[in-house]
Scaffold this motif. Structure first.
Motif, short mmCIF file in Angstrom:
data_model
loop_
_atom_site.label_atom_id
_atom_site.label_comp_id
_atom_site.label_asym_id
_atom_site.label_seq_id
_atom_site.Cartn_x
_atom_site.Cartn_y
_atom_site.Cartn_z
N THR A 493 41.80 -75.58 50.80
CA THR A 493 41.45 -74.30 50.18
C THR A 493 42.34 -74.10 48.97
OG1 THR A 493 40.82 -73.38 52.33
CG2 THR A 493 41.25 -71.82 50.53
N PRO A 494 41.81 -74.07 47.74
CA PRO A 494 42.65 -74.07 46.55
C PRO A 494 43.22 -72.71 46.16
CG PRO A 494 40.34 -74.14 45.91
CD PRO A 494 40.37 -74.20 47.42
N THR A 495 42.69 -71.62 46.71
CA THR A 495 43.14 -70.30 46.30
C THR A 495 44.40 -69.87 47.04
OG1 THR A 495 41.52 -69.41 47.86
CG2 THR A 495 40.90 -69.46 45.54
N HIS A 496 45.17 -68.97 46.43
CA HIS A 496 46.39 -68.44 47.03
C HIS A 496 46.10 -67.07 47.66
CE1 HIS A 496 49.02 -71.45 45.12
NE2 HIS A 496 48.19 -71.35 44.09
N GLY A 497 47.04 -66.61 48.49
CA GLY A 497 46.95 -65.27 49.04
C GLY A 497 46.41 -65.17 50.45
N TRP A 498 46.40 -66.30 51.17
CA TRP A 498 45.89 -66.29 52.54
C TRP A 498 46.97 -65.98 53.57
CZ3 TRP A 498 40.73 -66.98 53.67
CH2 TRP A 498 39.91 -67.43 52.62
N GLY A 499 48.23 -65.95 53.15
CA GLY A 499 49.30 -65.59 54.07
C GLY A 499 50.05 -66.75 54.62
N GLY A 500 49.62 -67.98 54.40
CA GLY A 500 50.35 -69.15 54.87
C GLY A 500 51.22 -69.71 53.76
N ASP A 501 51.55 -71.00 53.86
CA ASP A 501 52.35 -71.65 52.82
C ASP A 501 51.43 -72.05 51.68
OD1 ASP A 501 54.49 -73.35 55.19
OD2 ASP A 501 54.57 -71.34 54.37
N ASP A 502 50.85 -71.06 51.00
CA ASP A 502 49.83 -71.38 50.01
C ASP A 502 50.39 -71.46 48.59
OD1 ASP A 502 50.39 -68.76 49.60
OD2 ASP A 502 48.39 -68.01 50.13
N ARG A 626 38.51 -73.06 70.72
CA ARG A 626 38.78 -73.18 69.29
C ARG A 626 37.77 -72.34 68.52
NH1 ARG A 626 37.23 -78.72 66.94
NH2 ARG A 626 35.19 -77.68 67.05
N PHE A 627 38.22 -71.68 67.46
CA PHE A 627 37.30 -70.97 66.58
C PHE A 627 37.92 -70.81 65.20
CE2 PHE A 627 39.96 -67.67 68.42
CZ PHE A 627 40.21 -66.81 67.36
N VAL A 628 37.07 -70.54 64.22
CA VAL A 628 37.51 -70.18 62.87
C VAL A 628 37.11 -68.73 62.66
CG1 VAL A 628 37.26 -70.56 60.40
CG2 VAL A 628 37.31 -72.52 61.96
N LYS A 629 38.08 -67.88 62.43
CA LYS A 629 37.82 -66.45 62.30
C LYS A 629 36.98 -66.16 61.05
CE LYS A 629 38.09 -62.05 63.15
NZ LYS A 629 37.30 -61.46 64.24
N TYR A 630 36.07 -65.20 61.20
CA TYR A 630 35.22 -64.73 60.10
C TYR A 630 36.06 -64.52 58.84
CZ TYR A 630 32.70 -61.16 57.37
OH TYR A 630 32.11 -60.44 56.37
N VAL A 631 35.58 -65.07 57.73
CA VAL A 631 36.28 -64.94 56.45
C VAL A 631 35.83 -63.63 55.80
CG1 VAL A 631 36.72 -65.96 54.19
CG2 VAL A 631 36.37 -67.44 56.18
N GLY A 632 36.75 -62.69 55.71
CA GLY A 632 36.43 -61.38 55.14
C GLY A 632 36.09 -61.45 53.66
N ARG A 633 35.32 -60.47 53.22
CA ARG A 633 34.91 -60.47 51.81
C ARG A 633 36.08 -60.24 50.88
NH1 ARG A 633 29.88 -56.83 49.62
NH2 ARG A 633 30.41 -56.88 47.43
N GLN A 634 37.18 -59.70 51.40
CA GLN A 634 38.35 -59.46 50.58
C GLN A 634 39.25 -60.70 50.47
OE1 GLN A 634 40.55 -56.02 51.80
NE2 GLN A 634 41.48 -55.68 49.80
N ALA A 635 38.86 -61.79 51.11
CA ALA A 635 39.64 -63.02 51.03
C ALA A 635 39.71 -63.50 49.58
CB ALA A 635 39.01 -64.10 51.90
N PRO A 636 40.77 -64.23 49.23
CA PRO A 636 40.93 -64.66 47.83
C PRO A 636 39.96 -65.74 47.38
CG PRO A 636 42.69 -65.53 49.21
CD PRO A 636 41.93 -64.57 50.06
N GLY A 637 39.21 -66.32 48.30
CA GLY A 637 38.24 -67.35 47.94
C GLY A 637 37.53 -67.84 49.18
N ASP A 638 36.71 -68.86 49.03
CA ASP A 638 36.09 -69.49 50.18
C ASP A 638 37.12 -70.36 50.88
OD1 ASP A 638 33.79 -68.28 49.37
OD2 ASP A 638 32.72 -70.12 48.84
N ARG A 639 36.93 -70.54 52.18
CA ARG A 639 37.83 -71.41 52.95
C ARG A 639 37.29 -72.84 52.88
NH1 ARG A 639 37.94 -74.06 57.87
NH2 ARG A 639 39.90 -74.02 59.02
#
Length: 639
Positions: A493-502, A626-639
């Motif tokens: 995922t190339p965008t920043h702002g997801w809260g991890g080591d991005d 296992r699951f991938v949580k819904y990506v909110g519309r306020q996310a910085p980009g697509d996952r």
């Protein structure tokens, strides 16, 4: 709110009987109950399945009083699972259990509940829907509040004895809700397939066809139908997304939602054994049924080419690697085209293997080398800058992406490794296809993985996935294989702002610092948008019996889901490794009730936020969810 003393059952039963038998007609809009035939005509003509909408259901003054009582006297608990994020009150069906001082604070709410479950309104709704008689003794309702970021993903409401679902909106009457704020009830059509035995199987489409925005004093309802009444609640969008000047406070989607059930014992219309029969038809059980053959993407497990192995041996993990051969010069030359050099040195591989053996999981930052990762990042950034069609069939026609389905299990875009013919037709292979077709299924990468984990791998199944903002997710499913399965996640995922080591760059020189223990605790109060989702989570499943049966772990379509910590979307969190964590046996809960656990152990075994150029490796045991949580519309980009 205080409950009545247990030694006063007579007082409670008298009040309950009075509530059920009261006539709720005066509370409704004048003339409403005489309009059943007209609403029935609209109902039977509706698509994609039968549903109804009634505007101005009740006298507005009553609903305004209800809203004021709720705001003044009730508290709401934020809850998040793989399927929803909401704020919820207690069970309104149990209002009679409150003591007299508490009931005095909620007279309008009590009157509303009694009106909705009164004989006159139940008869009205039964006539409109044609669903049969409805119970007055089994009331089932709660207040849900959706603020920006809240959502409820696709499901069909088929649990237990439910017969009709409804939502009564309590949004601000003085600030009409705008459709662009989200929060709509969305209905999904089904596609009918013919199974091999000749029976018909209905599978929901990945795209909704009806969207019903909230409105004050509006009732939306539909009959609960197994495998057909699929719906969701659209995310409530933040004002930041549309330059709204209204502020977050006005975007509060308050509603009373609930169900009418089949008649219970002692009521007119009660049928012995019907509730048990309906439970067997629940889509909670159908998730493992014959409809699975229509899931996309399809599993594509392929064997590695061993000279000394029979074709029938297809276990993904075959046990500990015994004196695995070192990487050859040809292997190194091939892997250096993709992987950062530091990860190919014996010392680093030994360190990674030690971590994995201890924890059964690890994360490797800056995994791909600078040249390849730069080309990959540029390609993904260009792809994300191009708007995608909105309809799934248009996406599949115009792009290399396919759309995962059905939406009550998952929805995302995916690519699988192209065939030799695909490559002939399209010689300009994308970096994503380069990974799927060349690096990840290669013998050289298999050997590297075996050295990094100490395991012997026999087969592989690869898929590139793209999770779009405001649309995509996977719901929790359990692993049912008898042998442990090694799973890798190459996060790109190339965008920043997801809260991890991005904030990682592509500098190779720092790759030695990329290997990190996945069991390291991170600060879950990190900065960044609070509701963006997109993380992958592995969680301990409930032990249902002593013999290790995990069949229920695959059930992901109930309206409760698997509860997760509210702060999980702020960054990678991992606790004890999945293969070693001791699971506590829990009592089965009523599936018709949203559940929350008070246990300090949140059940999270491993999690990983969207990030750039990081390889996650997890050894997954039977029953681990296992699951991938819904990506909110306020996310910085697509996952």
């Amino acid at each position: 709110m205080k409950r009545k003393a247990e030694d006063d059952p007579g007082h409670r039963s008298v009040r309950k009987k009075a509530s059920v038998e009261s006539n709720g007609s005066p509370q409704f809009r004048q003339g409403l109950l005489q309009e059943a035939d007209e609403y029935h005509k609209q109902y039977i003509a509706s698509q994609p399945y039968k549903y109804g909408v009634i505007q101005n259901l009740l006298e507005p003054r009553l609903l305004r009083k209800v809203r004021a009582e709720i705001q003044a006297n009730l508290s709401f608990t934020p809850k998040e699972t793989d399927i929803y994020r909401i704020h919820q009150s207690g069970d309104l069906a149990n209002l009679d259990g409150l003591d007299d001082s508490s009931l005095k604070l909620l007279p309008s709410l009590l009157a509303l509940r009694d009106a909705l479950y009164s004989p006159s309104f139940r008869d009205f709704l039964s006539t409109v829907t044609g669903a049969g008689l409805l119970s007055g003794s089994k009331t089932d309702m709660a207040i849900n509040v959706y603020t920006p970021g809240c959502h409820l993903l696709c499901h069909d409401d088929v649990i237990g004895s439910r017969r009709v679902s409804y939502i009564l909106y309590l949004t601000d009457p003085d600030r009409p809700w705008k459709p662009e704020w989200g929060g709509a009830l969305r209905l999904y059509p089904t596609i009918t397939h013919k199974a091999e035995d000749g029976t018909e199987v209905k599978v929901p489409s990945p795209d909704c066809t009806v969207s019903i925005p909230p409105a004050f004093n509006q009732l939306s309802f539909f009959a609960v139908q197994p495998g057909e009444s699929f719906h969701d609640v659209e995310e409530v969008y933040s004002p930041d997304l549309d330059s709204g000047k209204d502020g977050v406070d006005s975007r509060v989607r308050m509603a009373i939602s609930g169900w009418y059930h089949i008649p219970q014992k002692g009521e007119d219309g009660y049928v012995e054994g019907l509730e048990e029969s309906l439970a067997e038809r629940s889509s909670l059980q159908q998730l493992q049924g014959r409809g699975d053959q229509y899931d996309r993407p399809r599993p594509g497990m392929k064997l590695y080419k061993y000279d000394d192995r029979e074709e029938s041996e297809s276990t993904a993990v075959r046990g500990s690697s015994q004196e695995e051969a070192p990487l050859t010069e040809d292997d190194l030359e091939f892997l250096l085209k993709y992987i950062a050099p530091t990860y190919l040195t014996p010392d680093t591989l030994e360190s990674v293997a030690d971590t994995f053996v201890d924890d059964c999981s690890t994360c490797l930052g800056k995994f791909l080398n600078k040249k390849f990762s730069s080309a990959l990042r540029n390609y993904i950034t260009r792809q994300e800058s191009q708007a995608l069609p909105s309809a799934s069939q248009d996406i599949e026609k115009a792009t290399a992406w396919q759309v995962a389905r059905p939406p009550h299990k998952h929805r995302f875009l995916y690519q699988q490794g192209s065939s030799a013919k695909d490559k002939e037709d399209n010689p300009d292979e994308s970096p994503i296809q380069d990974l799927l077709r060349n690096l990840l299924p290669s013998e050289a990468f298999r050997k590297w993985l075996q050295l990094a984990t100490g395991l012997t791998l026999s087969s592989h199944d690869l898929c590139g996935r793209r999770f779009r903002r405001g649309q995509d997710y996977t719901l929790a499913t359990g692993y049912t294989g008898n042998e442990s399965q090694l799973e890798i996640i190459l996060a790109i995922t190339p965008t920043h702002g997801w809260g991890g080591d991005d904030d990682l760059t592509d500098d190779e020189d720092d790759a030695a610092n990329g290997a990190k223990n996945a069991s390291t605790e991170k600060d879950t109060e990190s900065e960044g948008p609070p509701v963006i989702g997109g993380y992958v989570a592995y969680m301990a499943g409930d032990d249902n019996d002593d013999d290790g049966d995990t069949s229920d772990d695959n059930n992901s379509n109930g309206s409760d889901g698997v509860e997760v910590p509210l702060d999980l979307s702020t960054g990678a969190r991992a606790s004890r490794p999945a293969a070693q964590k001791k699971k506590q046996k829990k009592k089965k809960a009523d599936p018709a009730v949203y559940k929350a656990t008070a246990d300090d152990d949140d059940g999270v075994l491993f999690s990983m936020p969207p990030c750039w150029n990081t390889l996650g490796v997890v050894l997954r045991d039977q029953g681990v969810l296992r699951f991938v949580k819904y990506v909110g519309r306020q996310a910085p980009g697509d996952r």
